[in-house]
Design a protein around this motif. Structure first.
Motif, PDB file in Angstrom:
ATOM      1  N   GLN A  22      -5.911  38.381  30.485  1.00 59.18           N
ATOM      2  CA  GLN A  22      -4.208  38.056  31.036  1.00 59.18           C
ATOM      3  C   GLN A  22      -2.773  38.868  30.127  1.00 59.18           C
ATOM      4  N   ALA A  23      -1.960  39.344  30.278  1.00 60.53           N
ATOM      5  CA  ALA A  23      -1.461  40.285  29.293  1.00 60.53           C
ATOM      6  C   ALA A  23      -0.474  39.064  28.788  1.00 60.53           C
ATOM      7  N   THR A  24      -0.447  38.926  27.959  1.00 58.82           N
ATOM      8  CA  THR A  24       0.255  38.097  27.332  1.00 58.82           C
ATOM      9  C   THR A  24       1.479  38.221  27.032  1.00 58.82           C
ATOM     10  N   GLY A  25       3.008  37.551  26.956  1.00 60.13           N
ATOM     11  CA  GLY A  25       3.887  37.644  26.815  1.00 60.13           C
ATOM     12  C   GLY A  25       4.564  36.412  27.802  1.00 60.13           C
ATOM     13  N   VAL A  26       5.922  36.497  27.794  1.00 60.63           N
ATOM     14  CA  VAL A  26       6.676  35.349  28.791  1.00 60.63           C
ATOM     15  C   VAL A  26       6.682  35.431  30.232  1.00 60.63           C
ATOM     16  N   TYR A  27       6.263  34.542  31.356  1.00 59.16           N
ATOM     17  CA  TYR A  27       6.244  34.891  32.674  1.00 59.16           C
ATOM     18  C   TYR A  27       7.507  34.374  33.507  1.00 59.16           C
ATOM     19  N   VAL A  60       4.903  31.631  44.427  1.00 61.51           N
ATOM     20  CA  VAL A  60       5.934  32.519  43.460  1.00 61.51           C
ATOM     21  C   VAL A  60       5.368  33.342  42.281  1.00 61.51           C
ATOM     22  N   THR A  61       5.877  34.883  42.394  1.00 59.09           N
ATOM     23  CA  THR A  61       5.262  35.515  41.539  1.00 59.09           C
ATOM     24  C   THR A  61       5.718  35.509  40.529  1.00 59.09           C
ATOM     25  N   LEU A  62       4.661  35.464  39.022  1.00 60.92           N
ATOM     26  CA  LEU A  62       5.554  35.181  37.684  1.00 60.92           C
ATOM     27  C   LEU A  62       5.062  36.087  36.978  1.00 60.92           C
ATOM     28  N   THR A  63       6.395  37.290  36.737  1.00 59.26           N
ATOM     29  CA  THR A  63       6.295  38.381  36.237  1.00 59.26           C
ATOM     30  C   THR A  63       6.529  38.334  34.515  1.00 59.26           C
ATOM     31  N   GLU A  64       5.820  39.259  33.914  1.00 60.79           N
ATOM     32  CA  GLU A  64       5.612  38.734  32.431  1.00 60.79           C
ATOM     33  C   GLU A  64       7.511  39.595  32.206  1.00 60.79           C
ATOM     34  N   SER A  65       8.265  38.893  31.355  1.00 62.74           N
ATOM     35  CA  SER A  65       9.444  39.553  31.448  1.00 62.74           C
ATOM     36  C   SER A  65      10.175  40.334  30.243  1.00 62.74           C
ATOM     37  N   ILE A  66       8.882  41.330  29.394  1.00 63.51           N
ATOM     38  CA  ILE A  66       9.428  41.977  28.450  1.00 63.51           C
ATOM     39  C   ILE A  66       9.378  43.101  29.159  1.00 63.51           C
ATOM     40  N   VAL A  67       8.054  43.533  29.581  1.00 64.32           N
ATOM     41  CA  VAL A  67       6.798  45.089  30.061  1.00 64.32           C
ATOM     42  C   VAL A  67       6.808  44.786  31.879  1.00 64.32           C
ATOM     43  N   GLY A  68       7.507  43.626  32.084  1.00 68.88           N
ATOM     44  CA  GLY A  68       7.408  43.548  33.418  1.00 68.88           C
ATOM     45  C   GLY A  68       6.683  44.037  34.892  1.00 68.88           C
ATOM     46  N   THR A  69       4.939  43.935  34.533  1.00 68.10           N
ATOM     47  CA  THR A  69       4.011  44.586  35.163  1.00 68.10           C
ATOM     48  C   THR A  69       3.329  43.739  35.483  1.00 68.10           C
ATOM     49  N   ALA A  70       2.804  42.863  34.231  1.00 67.15           N
ATOM     50  CA  ALA A  70       1.844  41.696  34.649  1.00 67.15           C
ATOM     51  C   ALA A  70       2.660  40.704  35.605  1.00 67.15           C
ATOM     52  N   THR A  71       1.383  40.052  36.679  1.00 68.54           N
ATOM     53  CA  THR A  71       1.684  39.193  37.387  1.00 68.54           C
ATOM     54  C   THR A  71       0.839  37.602  37.148  1.00 68.54           C
ATOM     55  N   MET A  72       1.233  36.748  37.416  1.00 66.03           N
ATOM     56  CA  MET A  72       0.680  35.891  37.812  1.00 66.03           C
ATOM     57  C   MET A  72       0.755  34.649  39.186  1.00 66.03           C
ATOM     58  N   ILE A  73       0.411  34.163  40.293  1.00 66.87           N
ATOM     59  CA  ILE A  73       0.336  33.808  40.755  1.00 66.87           C
ATOM     60  C   ILE A  73       0.711  32.231  40.799  1.00 66.87           C
ATOM     61  N   MET A  74       1.601  31.327  41.046  1.00 65.92           N
ATOM     62  CA  MET A  74       1.985  30.059  41.422  1.00 65.92           C
ATOM     63  C   MET A  74       1.952  29.933  42.291  1.00 65.92           C
ATOM     64  N   THR A  75       1.395  28.537  42.668  1.00 65.97           N
ATOM     65  CA  THR A  75       1.514  27.324  44.075  1.00 65.97           C
ATOM     66  C   THR A  75       1.610  26.678  43.566  1.00 65.97           C
ATOM     67  N   PRO A  76       3.051  25.985  44.544  1.00 61.42           N
ATOM     68  CA  PRO A  76       3.992  25.146  44.083  1.00 61.42           C
ATOM     69  C   PRO A  76       2.907  23.967  44.872  1.00 61.42           C
ATOM     70  N   GLN A  77       3.119  22.648  43.709  1.00 66.68           N
ATOM     71  CA  GLN A  77       3.165  21.491  44.721  1.00 66.68           C
ATOM     72  C   GLN A  77       4.225  20.696  44.263  1.00 66.68           C
ATOM     73  N   VAL A  78       4.609  19.697  45.659  1.00 63.77           N
ATOM     74  CA  VAL A  78       5.828  19.097  45.960  1.00 63.77           C
ATOM     75  C   VAL A  78       5.234  17.757  46.383  1.00 63.77           C
ATOM     76  N   VAL A  79       6.400  16.969  45.538  1.00 60.34           N
ATOM     77  CA  VAL A  79       6.203  15.239  45.981  1.00 60.34           C
ATOM     78  C   VAL A  79       7.232  14.928  46.221  1.00 60.34           C
ATOM     79  N   GLY A  80       7.571  13.535  46.685  1.00 59.59           N
ATOM     80  CA  GLY A  80       8.864  13.210  46.996  1.00 59.59           C
ATOM     81  C   GLY A  80       8.873  12.210  47.280  1.00 59.59           C
ATOM     82  N   ALA A  81       9.761  11.322  47.155  1.00 60.45           N
ATOM     83  CA  ALA A  81       9.764   9.756  47.024  1.00 60.45           C
ATOM     84  C   ALA A  81      11.772   9.277  47.416  1.00 60.45           C
ATOM     85  N   ALA A  82      12.109   7.820  47.616  1.00 57.68           N
ATOM     86  CA  ALA A  82      13.343   7.791  47.804  1.00 57.68           C
ATOM     87  C   ALA A  82      13.655   7.153  46.773  1.00 57.68           C
ATOM     88  N   VAL A  83      12.973   7.051  45.937  1.00 56.91           N
ATOM     89  CA  VAL A  83      13.269   5.658  44.716  1.00 56.91           C
ATOM     90  C   VAL A  83      12.705   6.697  43.513  1.00 56.91           C
TER      91      VAL A  83
END
Length: 177
Positions: free
Chosen positions: A161-166, A101-124
């Motif tokens: 890393q550029a500061t901001g909300v991603y 998942v590409t996370l992009t800085e929301s104000i300027v929109g040029t800086a990014t970070m890449i998140m690799t998801p981790q998914v776990v699951g259970a029936a309960v």
């Protein structure tokens, strides 16, 4: 003589048609469909985002938001994993999701970070801490018509890393097998 010739031609024609009819073969195949309860996936009302918290622009090591909720590393103090609730029939279901998942800085929109998801699951619902890993393309089986998925992830070390909300979007889908 003409009568014999006509008889031979008639027999020959009939025999030829018989051979042509024998050349055609047929086969059948049964057709069926199983109609199951609607399969749904919904984002939990409380655990409704993947939030790594406040991070330092120069975090020297990998940032880990543990989907099991046990061992976060280098995250902010206020974090949250997303939880998805699956409902449907008690049969195998294939879970598919984005590899990154590409996370992009929301104000300027040029800086990014890449998140690799981790998914776990259970029936309960109460088994997040012991939930097993669910890789994209894996099959899970609903128990009593439900299954729960928790999503965290990792971000590589940050160096100036550029500061901001991603922000970014994690996509997940499920389908009956």
């Amino acid at each position: 003589m003409k009568t014999i010739l006509k008889s031979i031609l008639t027999l020959g024609l009939a025999a030829g048609l018989g051979f042509a009819a024998n050349a055609q073969k047929t086969a059948i195949a049964p057709a069926s469909a199983s109609v199951l309860a609607d399969l749904t996936i919904s984002l939990d009302g409380t655990l409704n985002e993947i939030a790594f918290g406040n991070l330092s622009a120069s975090t020297p090591d990998q940032i880990i938001l543990d989907a099991n909720g046990i061992s976060n590393a280098n995250t902010g103090s206020i974090t949250k994993v997303a939880k998805f609730d699956l409902e449907g029939a008690n049969v195998p279901v294939t879970v598919s999701y984005d590899a990154t998942v590409t996370l992009t800085e929301s104000i300027v929109g040029t800086a990014t970070m890449i998140m690799t998801p981790q998914v776990v699951g259970a029936a309960v619902d109460t088994e997040q801490a012991t939930a097993g890993t669910v890789t994209s393309g894996n099959t899970v089986t609903l128990a009593s018509g439900v299954y729960f998925l928790w999503v965290g992830g990792t971000i590589p070390a940050l160096s100036s890393q550029a500061t901001g909300v991603y922000e970014g979007t994690f996509n997940i889908s499920v389908e009956y097998n």
